[in-house]
Structures are given as structure tokens and as C-alpha cells.
Design a protein around this motif. Structure first.
Motif, PDB file in Angstrom:
ATOM      1  N   VAL A 157       0.855  -1.228  -0.079  1.00 14.62           N
ATOM      2  CA  VAL A 157      -0.128  -0.013  -0.097  1.00 14.62           C
ATOM      3  C   VAL A 157       0.933   1.214   0.027  1.00 14.62           C
ATOM      4  O   VAL A 157       1.489   1.386   0.920  1.00 14.62           O
ATOM      5  CB  VAL A 157      -0.998   0.153   1.231  1.00 14.62           C
ATOM      6  N   THR A 158       0.636   2.172  -0.857  1.00 12.46           N
ATOM      7  CA  THR A 158       1.621   3.363  -1.057  1.00 12.46           C
ATOM      8  C   THR A 158       0.774   4.384  -0.334  1.00 12.46           C
ATOM      9  O   THR A 158      -0.322   4.339  -0.133  1.00 12.46           O
ATOM     10  CB  THR A 158       1.872   3.809  -2.577  1.00 12.46           C
ATOM     11  N   GLY A 159       1.718   5.458  -0.059  1.00 13.47           N
ATOM     12  CA  GLY A 159       1.103   6.357   0.974  1.00 13.47           C
ATOM     13  C   GLY A 159       0.227   5.889   2.271  1.00 13.47           C
ATOM     14  O   GLY A 159      -0.668   6.549   2.748  1.00 13.47           O
ATOM     15  N   ALA A 160       1.065   5.055   2.804  1.00 15.34           N
ATOM     16  CA  ALA A 160       0.666   4.325   3.951  1.00 15.34           C
ATOM     17  C   ALA A 160       0.535   5.246   5.190  1.00 15.34           C
ATOM     18  O   ALA A 160      -0.002   4.893   6.463  1.00 15.34           O
ATOM     19  CB  ALA A 160       1.344   2.983   4.329  1.00 15.34           C
ATOM     20  N   SER A 161       1.310   6.594   5.217  1.00 19.71           N
ATOM     21  CA  SER A 161       1.638   7.217   6.583  1.00 19.71           C
ATOM     22  C   SER A 161       0.525   7.792   6.723  1.00 19.71           C
ATOM     23  O   SER A 161       0.633   8.759   8.072  1.00 19.71           O
ATOM     24  CB  SER A 161       2.798   7.830   6.490  1.00 19.71           C
ATOM     25  N   SER A 162      -0.655   7.964   6.022  1.00 20.81           N
ATOM     26  CA  SER A 162      -1.849   8.903   6.660  1.00 20.81           C
ATOM     27  C   SER A 162      -3.198   8.439   5.882  1.00 20.81           C
ATOM     28  O   SER A 162      -2.806   7.773   4.946  1.00 20.81           O
ATOM     29  CB  SER A 162      -1.428  10.479   6.321  1.00 20.81           C
ATOM     30  N   GLY A 200       5.960   5.012   2.235  1.00 21.65           N
ATOM     31  CA  GLY A 200       5.723   6.187   2.663  1.00 21.65           C
ATOM     32  C   GLY A 200       7.010   6.818   2.907  1.00 21.65           C
ATOM     33  O   GLY A 200       8.131   6.290   2.876  1.00 21.65           O
ATOM     34  N   ARG A 201       7.006   8.361   2.993  1.00 18.16           N
ATOM     35  CA  ARG A 201       8.121   9.110   3.351  1.00 18.16           C
ATOM     36  C   ARG A 201       8.555   9.270   4.739  1.00 18.16           C
ATOM     37  O   ARG A 201       9.323   9.652   5.133  1.00 18.16           O
ATOM     38  CB  ARG A 201       8.218  10.451   2.565  1.00 18.16           C
ATOM     39  N   ARG A 202       7.365   9.255   5.453  1.00 16.56           N
ATOM     40  CA  ARG A 202       7.557   9.703   7.129  1.00 16.56           C
ATOM     41  C   ARG A 202       7.752   8.411   7.847  1.00 16.56           C
ATOM     42  O   ARG A 202       6.940   7.600   8.037  1.00 16.56           O
ATOM     43  CB  ARG A 202       6.151  10.555   7.265  1.00 16.56           C
ATOM     44  N   ALA A 203       8.869   8.190   8.112  1.00 18.96           N
ATOM     45  CA  ALA A 203       9.386   7.086   9.005  1.00 18.96           C
ATOM     46  C   ALA A 203       8.850   7.011  10.080  1.00 18.96           C
ATOM     47  O   ALA A 203       8.378   5.859  10.646  1.00 18.96           O
ATOM     48  CB  ALA A 203      10.987   6.977   8.851  1.00 18.96           C
ATOM     49  N   ASP A 204       8.622   7.746  10.874  1.00 19.46           N
ATOM     50  CA  ASP A 204       7.996   7.902  12.133  1.00 19.46           C
ATOM     51  C   ASP A 204       6.667   7.532  12.190  1.00 19.46           C
ATOM     52  O   ASP A 204       6.385   6.587  12.833  1.00 19.46           O
ATOM     53  CB  ASP A 204       8.076   9.519  12.997  1.00 19.46           C
ATOM     54  N   ARG A 205       6.016   8.094  11.386  1.00 21.99           N
ATOM     55  CA  ARG A 205       4.506   7.357  11.210  1.00 21.99           C
ATOM     56  C   ARG A 205       4.267   5.929  10.967  1.00 21.99           C
ATOM     57  O   ARG A 205       3.690   5.220  11.360  1.00 21.99           O
ATOM     58  CB  ARG A 205       3.651   8.432   9.962  1.00 21.99           C
ATOM     59  N   LEU A 206       5.288   5.614   9.864  1.00 18.76           N
ATOM     60  CA  LEU A 206       5.237   4.238   9.613  1.00 18.76           C
ATOM     61  C   LEU A 206       5.680   3.313  10.620  1.00 18.76           C
ATOM     62  O   LEU A 206       5.304   2.146  10.828  1.00 18.76           O
ATOM     63  CB  LEU A 206       6.131   3.827   8.525  1.00 18.76           C
ATOM     64  N   ALA A 207       6.647   3.776  11.646  1.00 18.23           N
ATOM     65  CA  ALA A 207       7.103   2.873  12.637  1.00 18.23           C
ATOM     66  C   ALA A 207       5.825   2.868  13.573  1.00 18.23           C
ATOM     67  O   ALA A 207       5.766   1.834  14.544  1.00 18.23           O
ATOM     68  CB  ALA A 207       8.236   3.719  13.207  1.00 18.23           C
ATOM     69  N   ALA A 208       5.126   3.915  13.925  1.00 19.26           N
ATOM     70  CA  ALA A 208       4.096   4.124  14.758  1.00 19.26           C
ATOM     71  C   ALA A 208       3.025   3.087  14.141  1.00 19.26           C
ATOM     72  O   ALA A 208       2.186   2.138  15.117  1.00 19.26           O
ATOM     73  CB  ALA A 208       3.249   5.289  14.944  1.00 19.26           C
ATOM     74  N   LEU A 209       2.847   2.803  13.115  1.00 14.75           N
ATOM     75  CA  LEU A 209       1.661   2.035  12.513  1.00 14.75           C
ATOM     76  C   LEU A 209       2.404   0.475  12.711  1.00 14.75           C
ATOM     77  O   LEU A 209       1.627  -0.191  12.730  1.00 14.75           O
ATOM     78  CB  LEU A 209       1.523   2.337  11.117  1.00 14.75           C
ATOM     79  N   PHE A 248      10.509   5.326   1.501  1.00 16.53           N
ATOM     80  CA  PHE A 248      11.219   5.798   0.201  1.00 16.53           C
ATOM     81  C   PHE A 248       9.818   6.545  -0.371  1.00 16.53           C
ATOM     82  O   PHE A 248       8.849   6.606  -0.050  1.00 16.53           O
ATOM     83  CB  PHE A 248      11.466   4.524  -0.524  1.00 16.53           C
ATOM     84  N   ASP A 249      10.404   7.521  -1.230  1.00 16.52           N
ATOM     85  CA  ASP A 249       9.565   8.495  -1.938  1.00 16.52           C
ATOM     86  C   ASP A 249       9.215   7.872  -3.335  1.00 16.52           C
ATOM     87  O   ASP A 249      10.237   7.675  -4.106  1.00 16.52           O
ATOM     88  CB  ASP A 249      10.451   9.909  -2.093  1.00 16.52           C
ATOM     89  N   ILE A 250       8.238   7.759  -3.707  1.00 17.01           N
ATOM     90  CA  ILE A 250       7.909   7.098  -4.993  1.00 17.01           C
ATOM     91  C   ILE A 250       8.081   8.081  -6.132  1.00 17.01           C
ATOM     92  O   ILE A 250       7.991   7.585  -7.409  1.00 17.01           O
ATOM     93  CB  ILE A 250       6.314   6.712  -5.140  1.00 17.01           C
ATOM     94  N   GLN A 251       8.416   9.297  -5.657  1.00 21.16           N
ATOM     95  CA  GLN A 251       8.960  10.250  -6.960  1.00 21.16           C
ATOM     96  C   GLN A 251      10.607   9.950  -7.211  1.00 21.16           C
ATOM     97  O   GLN A 251      11.026  10.345  -8.109  1.00 21.16           O
ATOM     98  CB  GLN A 251       8.863  11.608  -6.416  1.00 21.16           C
ATOM     99  N   ASP A 252      11.284   9.383  -6.270  1.00 18.39           N
ATOM    100  CA  ASP A 252      12.723   8.765  -6.541  1.00 18.39           C
ATOM    101  C   ASP A 252      12.707   7.372  -7.156  1.00 18.39           C
ATOM    102  O   ASP A 252      12.450   6.464  -6.557  1.00 18.39           O
ATOM    103  CB  ASP A 252      13.220   8.920  -5.195  1.00 18.39           C
ATOM    104  N   LYS A 253      12.688   7.521  -8.406  1.00 25.17           N
ATOM    105  CA  LYS A 253      13.008   6.001  -9.220  1.00 25.17           C
ATOM    106  C   LYS A 253      13.999   5.057  -8.605  1.00 25.17           C
ATOM    107  O   LYS A 253      13.724   3.962  -8.297  1.00 25.17           O
ATOM    108  CB  LYS A 253      13.215   6.276 -10.808  1.00 25.17           C
ATOM    109  N   ALA A 254      15.129   5.637  -8.548  1.00 22.45           N
ATOM    110  CA  ALA A 254      16.204   4.628  -7.965  1.00 22.45           C
ATOM    111  C   ALA A 254      15.904   4.208  -6.700  1.00 22.45           C
ATOM    112  O   ALA A 254      16.322   2.867  -6.267  1.00 22.45           O
ATOM    113  CB  ALA A 254      17.517   5.281  -7.786  1.00 22.45           C
ATOM    114  N   MET A 255      15.377   5.077  -5.396  1.00 25.85           N
ATOM    115  CA  MET A 255      14.857   4.466  -4.338  1.00 25.85           C
ATOM    116  C   MET A 255      14.074   3.475  -4.345  1.00 25.85           C
ATOM    117  O   MET A 255      13.945   2.491  -3.392  1.00 25.85           O
ATOM    118  CB  MET A 255      14.707   5.899  -3.576  1.00 25.85           C
ATOM    119  N   ALA A 256      12.867   3.840  -5.199  1.00 30.33           N
ATOM    120  CA  ALA A 256      11.740   2.990  -5.319  1.00 30.33           C
ATOM    121  C   ALA A 256      12.129   1.499  -5.690  1.00 30.33           C
ATOM    122  O   ALA A 256      11.821   0.573  -5.543  1.00 30.33           O
ATOM    123  CB  ALA A 256      10.555   3.387  -6.229  1.00 30.33           C
ATOM    124  N   GLN A 257      12.957   1.452  -6.862  1.00 37.42           N
ATOM    125  CA  GLN A 257      13.675   0.147  -7.358  1.00 37.42           C
ATOM    126  C   GLN A 257      14.521  -0.586  -6.364  1.00 37.42           C
ATOM    127  O   GLN A 257      14.383  -1.700  -6.260  1.00 37.42           O
ATOM    128  CB  GLN A 257      14.526   0.532  -8.554  1.00 37.42           C
TER     129      GLN A 257
END
Length: 248
Positions: free
Chosen positions: A5-10, A31-40, A53-62
């Protein structure tokens, strides 16, 4: 069953993760916000894997997808939920940076994740993609310009995926919500102006993230021979208006 699920932080993403885990899925939340994903992750336990990771960043997503632990593969469900609207001004006054960011997230990020995960689904002849569109992809409104155009892309991309996947068992759905409260959508659109964002939902019993999460689960629970091509959801308080005519 393993879902991403992308955009899982909110908002929708968080609600979808909760609902899927409760239904027995193992869920990778990005998602980009590590603290929110850690809480989840603390809330949902071992059946939730935060992936920052940021889905706008191709290398990071890959890299993130390629390095998934073996026991978190294969992914059987992709929920392309990450997206945003920025600004509500007319096209000739809009910020170009806002347009570019909406395109990068709503179109490029969505297609990137799809392209990374779809080959595995095809190879296994098993999988499901649920894209988060919007009624803005069908109905125009002043200030919708690029946001509406990105959601029209999502709508057509979903249909074209179905065409390409003819003969496979893979299912594709586009969910098209109307007015939804309980998310950061309008706060982001108005660049953090919380007071202005609050007026959007004032006096309206709007759709909630849990409604969208329940819809995702319902789509997944349909028999394997059933594909929900698209589903449009509005609150009862929202309906259609007359076409505008400018008179002299």
C-alpha cells in the motif's frame, strides 16, 4: 496474501493497511515519513512491514522493491494510493512546481510501482492492482486542472492495463472517491492552511478513510472470476450540478 500500500503514512493508506491486516493480509506500507510508519508497525505488529521511500525517486523505489525480504514476496496486491492535490487556482495562476509534483506523484510514482511489481504478477498469473483515482478524473471543476488530469490518466491507465492483461488472471480496479474527510488532502492542497481546509468539510457528512478501506477489501474479496473495473463513491451530500453558462 501480501499487499503493498503506497502512501501508508496517513489518510486512506493508513486505513487500508489496518483493514487489510485485520482481514489476514501481510501488508507492506510505503511512505516518506518513517516515524508514522514506525508507529503503524507498532500498532499492527509482525504482519506489517514499513518501507520508507519516496515514489517520486525512481532509484530509491527500485532499490526498496528489489530488496524486499524473501518472506515478504511475492506481492499479490498493489494498492496505488499515494497521491496529492496542490492548489486550487486557475491554470494561468497556478504554480508550475505544484503541477510538476502532482504529475510526479499521481502519474509517475503510480506507474513506476506498477511496472516494478506487474511482471512478477504476470509470471505467477496471480495478482491484483487497485488504483486510487478520483471523480475529478471524470468531472471537471474550476481549479482542478492538473489534479483532474492526473486522475483522468489513472482512469485510462487502469482500463489499458486490463486490455494488456487479457488472458491473465490479474485484476485491475480504479476507485474514484468524491469528497472525503479525515485525511490531509485539503491541508496539503492549501499548503498547510488548516482553517481553509476545514471549510471544505464544514456541515458535510463526508466519506471517511475507513469507507475507502472497506471498499478496497470488498473488491479483493470478490470471486477470482470477477473484476471490478471501476467504482465511483460520493457522500450523499455531494451530487451533480448544472453546467455553468457565462452570460453577458
Amino acid at each position: 496474501m501480501i499487499a503493498i500500500v503506497t502512501g501508508a503514512s496517513s489518510g486512506f493508506g493508513t486505513a487500508i493497511c489496518r483493514t487489510l491486516v485485520q482481514a489476514g493480509y501481510r501488508v507492506i506500507g510505503t511512505g516518506r515519513r518513517a516515524d508514522r510508519l514506525a508507529a503503524l508497525a507498532s500498532e499492527l505488529g509482525d504482519n506489517f512491514l514499513p518501507l520508507v521511500f519516496d515514489i517520486q525517486d525512481k532509484a530509491m523505489a527500485q532499490t526498496a522493491i528489489a530488496n524486499l525480504p524473501d518472506h515478504w514476496q511475492p506481492v499479490t496486491l498493489l494498492v496505488n494510493n499515494a497521491g496529492l492535490a496542490l492548489g486550487l487556482g486557475p491554470a494561468h495562476q497556478a504554480e508550475l512546481d505544484d503541477w510538476e509534483q502532482m504529475i510526479a506523484t499521481n502519474i509517475s510514482g503510480l506507474t513506476l510501482l506498477t511496472r516494478l511489481l506487474l511482471p512478477g504478477m504476470v509470471a505467477r498469473n496471480c495478482g491484483q492492482i487497485i488504483n486510487m483515482g478520483s471523480i475529478a478524473g471524470t468531472y471537471c471543476y474550476p481549479g482542478g486542472n492538473i489534479y483532474g488530469a492526473t486522475k483522468a490518466f489513472v482512469k485510462q491507465f487502469s482500463l489499458n492495463l486490463r486490455a494488456d492483461l487479457a488472458g491473465t488472471a490479474i485484476r485491475v480496479t480504479n476507485i474514484e472517491p468524491g469528497l472525503c474527510g479525515g485525511t490531509e488532502f485539503s491541508n496539503v492542497r492549501f499548503h498547510g492552511d488548516d482553517a481553509k481546509a476545514a471549510t471544505v468539510y464544514q456541515g458535510v457528512d463526508a466519506i471517511q478513510p475507513e469507507d475507502i478501506a472497506n471498499t478496497v477489501l470488498w473488491i479483493c474479496q470478490q470471486p477470482a472470476h470477477v473484476n471490478i473495473n471501476s467504482i465511483e463513491i460520493m457522500p450523499v451530500a455531494q451530487t451533480f450540478g448544472p453546467l455553468q453558462i457565462s452570460r453577458r
